[in-house]
Enzyme design. Structure first.
Site, PDB file in Angstrom:
ATOM      1  N   ASN A  78      47.830   5.622 104.307  1.00  0.00           N
ATOM      2  CA  ASN A  78      47.223   6.932 104.012  1.00  0.00           C
ATOM      3  C   ASN A  78      45.745   7.033 104.397  1.00  0.00           C
ATOM      4  O   ASN A  78      45.307   8.068 104.880  1.00  0.00           O
ATOM      5  CB  ASN A  78      47.477   7.357 102.567  1.00  0.00           C
ATOM      6  CG  ASN A  78      46.871   6.430 101.563  1.00  0.00           C
ATOM      7  OD1 ASN A  78      46.668   5.241 101.838  1.00  0.00           O
ATOM      8  ND2 ASN A  78      46.576   6.929 100.384  1.00  0.00           N
ATOM      9  N   GLU A 113      37.410  -2.041  93.117  1.00  0.00           N
ATOM     10  CA  GLU A 113      36.799  -2.221  94.430  1.00  0.00           C
ATOM     11  C   GLU A 113      35.497  -1.441  94.458  1.00  0.00           C
ATOM     12  O   GLU A 113      35.174  -0.696  93.536  1.00  0.00           O
ATOM     13  CB  GLU A 113      37.761  -1.700  95.512  1.00  0.00           C
ATOM     14  CG  GLU A 113      39.077  -2.443  95.521  1.00  0.00           C
ATOM     15  CD  GLU A 113      39.919  -2.145  96.737  1.00  0.00           C
ATOM     16  OE1 GLU A 113      40.613  -1.120  96.742  1.00  0.00           O
ATOM     17  OE2 GLU A 113      39.860  -2.952  97.697  1.00  0.00           O
ATOM     18  N   CYS A 157      46.016   8.592  96.802  1.00  0.00           N
ATOM     19  CA  CYS A 157      46.325   8.032  95.484  1.00  0.00           C
ATOM     20  C   CYS A 157      45.548   8.750  94.387  1.00  0.00           C
ATOM     21  O   CYS A 157      45.957   8.768  93.239  1.00  0.00           O
ATOM     22  CB  CYS A 157      46.024   6.548  95.465  1.00  0.00           C
ATOM     23  SG  CYS A 157      44.422   6.181  96.169  1.00  0.00           S
TER      24      CYS A 157
HETATM   25  P1  NAP Z   1      53.799   0.401 100.363  1.00  0.00           P
HETATM   26  O1  NAP Z   1      55.171   0.537 100.880  1.00  0.00           O
HETATM   27  O2  NAP Z   1      53.593  -0.220  99.047  1.00  0.00           O
HETATM   28  O3  NAP Z   1      53.004  -0.395 101.501  1.00  0.00           O
HETATM   29  C1  NAP Z   1      51.666  -0.756 101.406  1.00  0.00           C
HETATM   30  C2  NAP Z   1      51.412  -1.937 102.313  1.00  0.00           C
HETATM   31  O4  NAP Z   1      52.132  -3.065 101.821  1.00  0.00           O
HETATM   32  C3  NAP Z   1      51.887  -1.732 103.747  1.00  0.00           C
HETATM   33  O5  NAP Z   1      50.990  -2.390 104.626  1.00  0.00           O
HETATM   34  C4  NAP Z   1      53.239  -2.422 103.749  1.00  0.00           C
HETATM   35  O6  NAP Z   1      53.659  -2.869 105.017  1.00  0.00           O
HETATM   36  C5  NAP Z   1      52.953  -3.589 102.841  1.00  0.00           C
HETATM   37  N1  NAP Z   1      54.149  -4.204 102.227  1.00  0.00           N
HETATM   38  C6  NAP Z   1      55.376  -3.660 102.068  1.00  0.00           C
HETATM   39  N2  NAP Z   1      56.210  -4.550 101.469  1.00  0.00           N
HETATM   40  C7  NAP Z   1      55.503  -5.676 101.249  1.00  0.00           C
HETATM   41  C8  NAP Z   1      55.802  -6.936 100.656  1.00  0.00           C
HETATM   42  N3  NAP Z   1      56.994  -7.219 100.159  1.00  0.00           N
HETATM   43  N4  NAP Z   1      54.812  -7.855 100.595  1.00  0.00           N
HETATM   44  C9  NAP Z   1      53.585  -7.593 101.064  1.00  0.00           C
HETATM   45  N5  NAP Z   1      53.248  -6.421 101.646  1.00  0.00           N
HETATM   46  C10 NAP Z   1      54.187  -5.459 101.728  1.00  0.00           C
HETATM   47  O7  NAP Z   1      53.013   1.772 100.269  1.00  0.00           O
HETATM   48  P2  NAP Z   1      52.848   2.872 101.398  1.00  0.00           P
HETATM   49  O8  NAP Z   1      54.210   3.444 101.588  1.00  0.00           O
HETATM   50  O9  NAP Z   1      52.136   2.331 102.565  1.00  0.00           O
HETATM   51  O10 NAP Z   1      51.793   3.879 100.705  1.00  0.00           O
HETATM   52  C11 NAP Z   1      52.149   4.857  99.756  1.00  0.00           C
HETATM   53  C12 NAP Z   1      51.883   4.381  98.342  1.00  0.00           C
HETATM   54  O11 NAP Z   1      50.650   3.661  98.214  1.00  0.00           O
HETATM   55  C13 NAP Z   1      51.751   5.490  97.348  1.00  0.00           C
HETATM   56  O12 NAP Z   1      52.473   5.197  96.191  1.00  0.00           O
HETATM   57  C14 NAP Z   1      50.250   5.553  97.011  1.00  0.00           C
HETATM   58  O13 NAP Z   1      49.886   6.064  95.791  1.00  0.00           O
HETATM   59  C15 NAP Z   1      49.844   4.158  97.116  1.00  0.00           C
HETATM   60  N6  NAP Z   1      48.419   4.084  97.470  1.00  0.00           N
HETATM   61  C16 NAP Z   1      47.484   3.768  96.520  1.00  0.00           C
HETATM   62  C17 NAP Z   1      46.141   3.716  96.839  1.00  0.00           C
HETATM   63  C18 NAP Z   1      45.070   3.335  95.848  1.00  0.00           C
HETATM   64  O14 NAP Z   1      43.935   3.145  96.238  1.00  0.00           O
HETATM   65  N7  NAP Z   1      45.365   3.197  94.579  1.00  0.00           N
HETATM   66  C19 NAP Z   1      45.753   3.996  98.119  1.00  0.00           C
HETATM   67  C20 NAP Z   1      46.708   4.319  99.058  1.00  0.00           C
HETATM   68  C21 NAP Z   1      48.029   4.353  98.719  1.00  0.00           C
HETATM   69  P3  NAP Z   1      54.541  -1.982 106.038  1.00  0.00           P
HETATM   70  O15 NAP Z   1      54.638  -0.614 105.475  1.00  0.00           O
HETATM   71  O16 NAP Z   1      53.767  -2.043 107.296  1.00  0.00           O
HETATM   72  O17 NAP Z   1      55.861  -2.662 106.164  1.00  0.00           O
END
Ligand code: NAP
Ligand code: MG
Length: 454
Positions: free
Chosen positions: A132, A432, A264
């Site tokens: 994002n 952070e 987020c």
């Molecule tokens: P995600 O599926 O949790 O993925 C986040 C990152 O983790 C990606 O780089 C992903 O890789 C990686 N990942 C996936 N499975 C993993 C595993 N088993 N072990 C280690 N790494 C793994 O989230 P997203 O779909 O990218 O983002 C949407 C979500 O993130 C939303 O729920 C949002 O609220 C949350 N978010 C929170 C914040 C915050 O600052 N609190 C900021 C941004 C987003 P790949 O996708 O490349 O496979």
């Protein structure tokens, strides 16, 4: 799993580039190189590390336009937002470039000697980034981690690797040693998982979904490594009858529809005091209608497309059976477009409880201050929040009463790199940014020197 991943421009739906997927062996080789690079980096004089980070910041500043254009193409961010994001990376680097000379330990009075503490870097830090905000979130990890004397291995999300890869190249151009900051493209289940399981990665920073975050934390527990988690949110925007309703209504679309709601911190629940509920909706409708959704390469655009077709389907599923009060506009065409929606909801509704991560906001009425705090806290999350009131005492009580890490009164600001950022409850662990972030990438060593003459 294929050895490459195809990137799609979210504004057109057209494929434009293939990116390699690193193998386990390649990840291990990068970690091994980072171990070696870190030792030399940590041994440098603090000023040398500071200077290296300042030249990295300067090079990023010189490439703001290029980085911004990459983000428009890869992520569909409006160009004005993308320029802000790229400049923010340079600012974060500059801010933490001030840290190496300020990682002061303590001197603690003891009998028979001298007792001092040192902030020792962990070694290699693994940073896992979501799609994002690809470059800003990456920088919140790598800038303070490097400043504190660590090496960094960084995994961007597969959907959005381009700006992170470019930042890795710019670090080398700026003169950072090879191997010190490695950007490794690939899947979460291979690259991200290896950061968690590899014994030489001594700390992990993860930003993403709560489900994956829990798995990452469990894996880090097995390796006894610390983990920082920035996860999802369902933040409340609380509008009291004694607030400036015009201002609150004008600011509400930006607070939830910025980055197409893929934020987020999105204020995805608007809680409105019942006595002004109808009036507030009357004011909100024109503000939503005026929200400019369109071609992200145009300066005037406020919101671009969603990140992918699959994500748009997920977001759309939240609207099935929902009571949509009104919607904004969006282009038609092959991009992953979605018009912003305002939904009238009750506390038990799925739309009022789950993170949508799209341009949808739920509006709920409340009765009084206690009811507002109770409703705001009626979620597993606790990342951000806003409240609108002209009553100072109420502002203080509600800001203290809402269980979230980042709150704003009469505004929606949540990210300033020099103030702490992070969530409570299911929104995360640790903080952070802010003045202490570099220290979070160190562990304290205590050394006692005996001074007794024998
Ligand atoms: P995600 O599926 O949790 O993925 C986040 C990152 O983790 C990606 O780089 C992903 O890789 C990686 N990942 C996936 N499975 C993993 C595993 N088993 N072990 C280690 N790494 C793994 O989230 P997203 O779909 O990218 O983002 C949407 C979500 O993130 C939303 O729920 C949002 O609220 C949350 N978010 C929170 C914040 C915050 O600052 N609190 C900021 C941004 C987003 P790949 O996708 O490349 O496979
Ligand atoms: Mg995912």
């Amino acid at each position: 799993m294929s050895t490459t991943f195809t990137l799609i421009d979210p504004a057109t739906g057209l494929a434009f580039q293939d990116v390699p997927r690193a193998s386990l062996e390649e990840v291990d080789a990068a970690i091994a190189a980072a171990v070696v690079a870190q030792r030399a980096w940590a041994a440098l004089a603090p000023l040398a590390r500071a200077d290296a980070l300042r030249s990295f910041a300067r090079i990023v500043e010189e490439h703001v336009e290029e980085l911004a254009q990459l983000e428009v193409r890869n992520s569909g961010h409006p160009i004005s937002s993308a320029r802000w994001e790229a400049s923010h990376v340079a600012q974060v680097l500059n801010f933490y470039a001030g840290a190496p000379e300020r990682l002061n330990g303590q001197q603690i009075p003891v009998a028979g000697g001298l007792d001092v503490t040192f902030h020792e870097p962990y070694g290699v830090v693994g940073i896992i980034v979501p799609w994002n905000f690809p470059m800003t979130i990456a920088s919140w990890g790598f800038a303070p981690a490097l400043a504190a004397g660590n090496a960094v291995v960084l995994k961007p999300a597969e959907l959005t690797p381009l700006t992170a890869v470019r930042l890795g190249e710019l670090a080398l151009e700026a003169g950072l040693p090879g191997g010190l900051f490695a950007v490794i493209t690939g899947s979460g289940s291979v690259v991200g998982e290896r950061f968690v399981s590899h014994p030489d990665v001594r700390k992990v920073v993860f930003t993403g979904s709560t489900d994956v975050g829990v798995e990452v934390a469990a894996g880090c527990a097995r390796g006894l490594k610390p983990v920082t988690l920035e996860l999802g949110g369902k933040s409340a925007n609380i509008v009291f009858a004694d607030g400036d309703l015009e201002k609150a209504a004008a600011a509400a679309p930006g607070a939830v529809f910025d980055n197409a709601g893929q934020d987020c911190c999105a204020r995805s629940r608007i809680l409105v005091q019942r006595s002004v509920y109808d009036r507030f909706l009357e004011l909100l409708e024109p503000a939503v209608a005026a929200w400019r959704v369109g071609d992200p390469s145009l300066e005037s655009t406020e919101m671009g497309p969603l990140i992918s077709a699959a994500h748009r389907d997920t977001v759309a599923s939240f609207l099935e059976g929902a009571d949509v009060a009104f919607r904004g506009s969006a282009p038609s065409g092959d991009g992953f477009w979605m018009a912003p929606s305002v939904v009238l909801a009750s506390p038990g509704d799925r739309i009022a409880r789950e993170e949508v991560f799209g341009p949808v906001v739920a509006v709920l009425p409340f009765e009084d201050e206690a009811d507002a705090i109770r409703l705001a806290n009626d979620t597993i999350y606790g990342l951000a929040g806003s409240l609108w009131t002209e009553n100072l005492g109420r502002a203080v009580r509600v800001a203290r009463g809402v269980k979230s890490g980042v709150l704003s009164v009469n505004s929606h600001s949540s990210v300033r790199y020099w103030t702490p950022f992070g969530g409570m409850k299911a929104s995360g662990l640790g903080r952070e940014l802010g003045p202490d972030a570099a220290e979070h990438f160190t562990e304290t060593k205590n050394v006692f020197f005996a001074t007794d003459a024998s």
